[in-house]
Design a protein around this motif. Sequence first.
Motif, PDB file in Angstrom:
ATOM      1  N   THR A   2      64.316  34.017  65.599  1.00 50.69           N
ATOM      2  CA  THR A   2      65.673  35.148  65.034  1.00 50.69           C
ATOM      3  C   THR A   2      65.679  36.078  65.718  1.00 50.69           C
ATOM      4  O   THR A   2      65.044  36.538  66.673  1.00 50.69           O
ATOM      5  CB  THR A   2      64.811  35.468  63.572  1.00 50.69           C
ATOM      6  OG1 THR A   2      63.562  36.250  64.031  1.00 50.69           O
ATOM      7  CG2 THR A   2      64.521  34.190  62.830  1.00 50.69           C
ATOM      8  N   ASP A   3      66.720  36.894  65.504  1.00 49.26           N
ATOM      9  CA  ASP A   3      66.859  38.413  66.436  1.00 49.26           C
ATOM     10  C   ASP A   3      65.680  39.169  66.547  1.00 49.26           C
ATOM     11  O   ASP A   3      65.403  39.810  67.178  1.00 49.26           O
ATOM     12  CB  ASP A   3      68.274  39.024  66.013  1.00 49.26           C
ATOM     13  CG  ASP A   3      69.218  38.218  65.840  1.00 49.26           C
ATOM     14  OD1 ASP A   3      69.583  37.508  66.985  1.00 49.26           O
ATOM     15  OD2 ASP A   3      70.464  38.692  65.135  1.00 49.26           O
ATOM     16  N   ASP A   4      65.148  39.230  65.105  1.00 44.89           N
ATOM     17  CA  ASP A   4      63.870  40.224  65.155  1.00 44.89           C
ATOM     18  C   ASP A   4      62.789  39.624  66.051  1.00 44.89           C
ATOM     19  O   ASP A   4      62.072  40.577  66.718  1.00 44.89           O
ATOM     20  CB  ASP A   4      63.373  40.270  63.770  1.00 44.89           C
ATOM     21  CG  ASP A   4      64.370  41.072  62.881  1.00 44.89           C
ATOM     22  OD1 ASP A   4      65.250  41.755  63.253  1.00 44.89           O
ATOM     23  OD2 ASP A   4      64.196  40.604  61.420  1.00 44.89           O
ATOM     24  N   ASN A  20      64.479  31.909  56.758  1.00 50.48           N
ATOM     25  CA  ASN A  20      64.468  33.413  56.519  1.00 50.48           C
ATOM     26  C   ASN A  20      66.090  33.497  57.086  1.00 50.48           C
ATOM     27  O   ASN A  20      66.845  33.998  56.575  1.00 50.48           O
ATOM     28  CB  ASN A  20      63.622  34.328  56.725  1.00 50.48           C
ATOM     29  CG  ASN A  20      62.372  34.337  56.018  1.00 50.48           C
ATOM     30  OD1 ASN A  20      62.767  33.800  54.778  1.00 50.48           O
ATOM     31  ND2 ASN A  20      61.300  34.732  56.249  1.00 50.48           N
ATOM     32  N   SER A  21      66.290  33.302  58.367  1.00 44.06           N
ATOM     33  CA  SER A  21      67.478  33.317  59.252  1.00 44.06           C
ATOM     34  C   SER A  21      68.593  32.479  58.433  1.00 44.06           C
ATOM     35  O   SER A  21      69.782  32.880  58.405  1.00 44.06           O
ATOM     36  CB  SER A  21      67.394  33.071  60.357  1.00 44.06           C
ATOM     37  OG  SER A  21      66.608  33.825  61.355  1.00 44.06           O
ATOM     38  N   ILE A  22      68.458  31.286  58.123  1.00 41.13           N
ATOM     39  CA  ILE A  22      69.455  30.360  57.439  1.00 41.13           C
ATOM     40  C   ILE A  22      69.804  31.177  56.200  1.00 41.13           C
ATOM     41  O   ILE A  22      70.993  31.276  55.909  1.00 41.13           O
ATOM     42  CB  ILE A  22      68.687  28.879  57.145  1.00 41.13           C
ATOM     43  CG1 ILE A  22      68.605  28.323  58.444  1.00 41.13           C
ATOM     44  CG2 ILE A  22      69.725  28.350  56.313  1.00 41.13           C
ATOM     45  CD1 ILE A  22      67.807  27.016  58.360  1.00 41.13           C
ATOM     46  N   ASN A  23      68.741  31.423  55.252  1.00 40.54           N
ATOM     47  CA  ASN A  23      69.008  32.240  54.010  1.00 40.54           C
ATOM     48  C   ASN A  23      69.741  33.667  54.129  1.00 40.54           C
ATOM     49  O   ASN A  23      70.494  33.914  53.496  1.00 40.54           O
ATOM     50  CB  ASN A  23      68.062  32.349  53.251  1.00 40.54           C
ATOM     51  CG  ASN A  23      67.434  30.908  52.666  1.00 40.54           C
ATOM     52  OD1 ASN A  23      68.164  29.960  52.714  1.00 40.54           O
ATOM     53  ND2 ASN A  23      65.966  30.550  52.310  1.00 40.54           N
ATOM     54  N   ASN A  24      69.338  34.313  55.266  1.00 43.86           N
ATOM     55  CA  ASN A  24      70.020  35.726  55.305  1.00 43.86           C
ATOM     56  C   ASN A  24      71.473  35.611  55.799  1.00 43.86           C
ATOM     57  O   ASN A  24      72.148  36.553  55.846  1.00 43.86           O
ATOM     58  CB  ASN A  24      69.042  36.458  56.257  1.00 43.86           C
ATOM     59  CG  ASN A  24      67.769  37.091  55.538  1.00 43.86           C
ATOM     60  OD1 ASN A  24      67.732  37.033  54.468  1.00 43.86           O
ATOM     61  ND2 ASN A  24      66.854  37.198  56.277  1.00 43.86           N
ATOM     62  N   TYR A  25      71.752  34.536  56.767  1.00 40.72           N
ATOM     63  CA  TYR A  25      72.909  34.473  57.463  1.00 40.72           C
ATOM     64  C   TYR A  25      74.001  33.685  57.369  1.00 40.72           C
ATOM     65  O   TYR A  25      75.011  33.387  57.612  1.00 40.72           O
ATOM     66  CB  TYR A  25      72.716  34.862  59.019  1.00 40.72           C
ATOM     67  CG  TYR A  25      71.810  36.087  59.405  1.00 40.72           C
ATOM     68  CD1 TYR A  25      72.300  37.231  59.372  1.00 40.72           C
ATOM     69  CD2 TYR A  25      70.502  35.832  59.869  1.00 40.72           C
ATOM     70  CE1 TYR A  25      71.657  38.317  59.679  1.00 40.72           C
ATOM     71  CE2 TYR A  25      69.678  36.838  60.258  1.00 40.72           C
ATOM     72  CZ  TYR A  25      70.217  38.327  60.107  1.00 40.72           C
ATOM     73  OH  TYR A  25      69.569  39.449  60.411  1.00 40.72           O
ATOM     74  N   LEU A  26      73.305  32.496  56.828  1.00 42.39           N
ATOM     75  CA  LEU A  26      74.391  31.147  56.818  1.00 42.39           C
ATOM     76  C   LEU A  26      74.522  30.563  55.641  1.00 42.39           C
ATOM     77  O   LEU A  26      75.533  30.007  55.260  1.00 42.39           O
ATOM     78  CB  LEU A  26      73.351  29.985  57.543  1.00 42.39           C
ATOM     79  CG  LEU A  26      73.099  30.444  59.199  1.00 42.39           C
ATOM     80  CD1 LEU A  26      72.560  29.183  59.519  1.00 42.39           C
ATOM     81  CD2 LEU A  26      74.674  30.716  59.729  1.00 42.39           C
ATOM     82  N   ASN A  28      74.777  30.869  51.081  1.00 40.37           N
ATOM     83  CA  ASN A  28      75.064  32.048  49.801  1.00 40.37           C
ATOM     84  C   ASN A  28      73.495  32.038  49.064  1.00 40.37           C
ATOM     85  O   ASN A  28      72.797  31.121  49.121  1.00 40.37           O
ATOM     86  CB  ASN A  28      76.061  31.491  48.848  1.00 40.37           C
ATOM     87  CG  ASN A  28      77.181  31.566  49.349  1.00 40.37           C
ATOM     88  OD1 ASN A  28      77.676  32.522  50.095  1.00 40.37           O
ATOM     89  ND2 ASN A  28      78.030  30.620  49.133  1.00 40.37           N
ATOM     90  N   LEU A  88      80.322  34.349  69.313  1.00 44.39           N
ATOM     91  CA  LEU A  88      79.408  33.842  68.346  1.00 44.39           C
ATOM     92  C   LEU A  88      77.984  34.285  68.895  1.00 44.39           C
ATOM     93  O   LEU A  88      77.002  34.435  68.261  1.00 44.39           O
ATOM     94  CB  LEU A  88      79.395  32.498  67.955  1.00 44.39           C
ATOM     95  CG  LEU A  88      80.811  31.918  67.365  1.00 44.39           C
ATOM     96  CD1 LEU A  88      80.761  30.406  67.264  1.00 44.39           C
ATOM     97  CD2 LEU A  88      80.914  32.716  66.051  1.00 44.39           C
TER      98      LEU A  88
END
Length: 90
Positions: A2-4, A20-26, A28, A88
């Motif tokens: 992840t970026d963090d 968490n990254s999937i749910n936050n960025y990819l 709904n 991207l």
Amino acid sequence: MTDDQLLSGKEHSFGIDITNSINNYLVNPDNAKFTNNVSRALCSKKILNQKWINVRKYVHPKYKAFSLSENWLESLEDIFGTPFNNQLLR
């Protein structure tokens, strides 16, 4: 990764971090993924045999961490048959 984690110097991510990254960025919120589903998918033989992913196994076989291989971009371009837009990746 992840970026963090990248910013904090971590080289690998666990399934929960990727979820968490999937749910936050990819996806709904109404289509949020469960951590155990993502981890299970990442540990499947089909994924583990891919050239774009590295798997680091820790002391306990249950705990695996994941990262992109050095040639991940070329591998994914081969899979999808098209070059990725560099915008991207920023």
